[in-house]
Design a protein around this motif. Structure first.
Motif: not given
Length: 66
Positions: A42-66
């Motif tokens: 599936h499309q990447l699900i991500m959360r990036c922080r508003a302040d650029e000094a710290r980073s965010g995370v993301g997750v890819f989930i296999r397309e056959d998983i709802n």
């Protein structure tokens, strides 16, 4: 590093094996990057922080998983 990671995941992905989920950390300024896709996921699900000094995370989930 994204292209190398993507190539590795695509090489590992087969009919008999695929990760259910892939977590990505240290994502900075990632909102507008259209390269962030993986075949079979599936499309990447991500959360990036508003302040650029710290980073965010993301997750890819296999397309056959709802």
């Amino acid at each position: 590093n994204w292209d190398s990671f993507r190539n590795l995941i695509c090489t590992l992905h087969s009919e008999s094996f695929a990760f259910d989920m892939l977590g990505i950390t240290e994502m900075v300024k990632c909102i507008d990057d259209t390269r962030l896709s993986l075949p079979g996921y599936h499309q990447l699900i991500m959360r990036c922080r508003a302040d650029e000094a710290r980073s965010g995370v993301g997750v890819f989930i296999r397309e056959d998983i709802n």
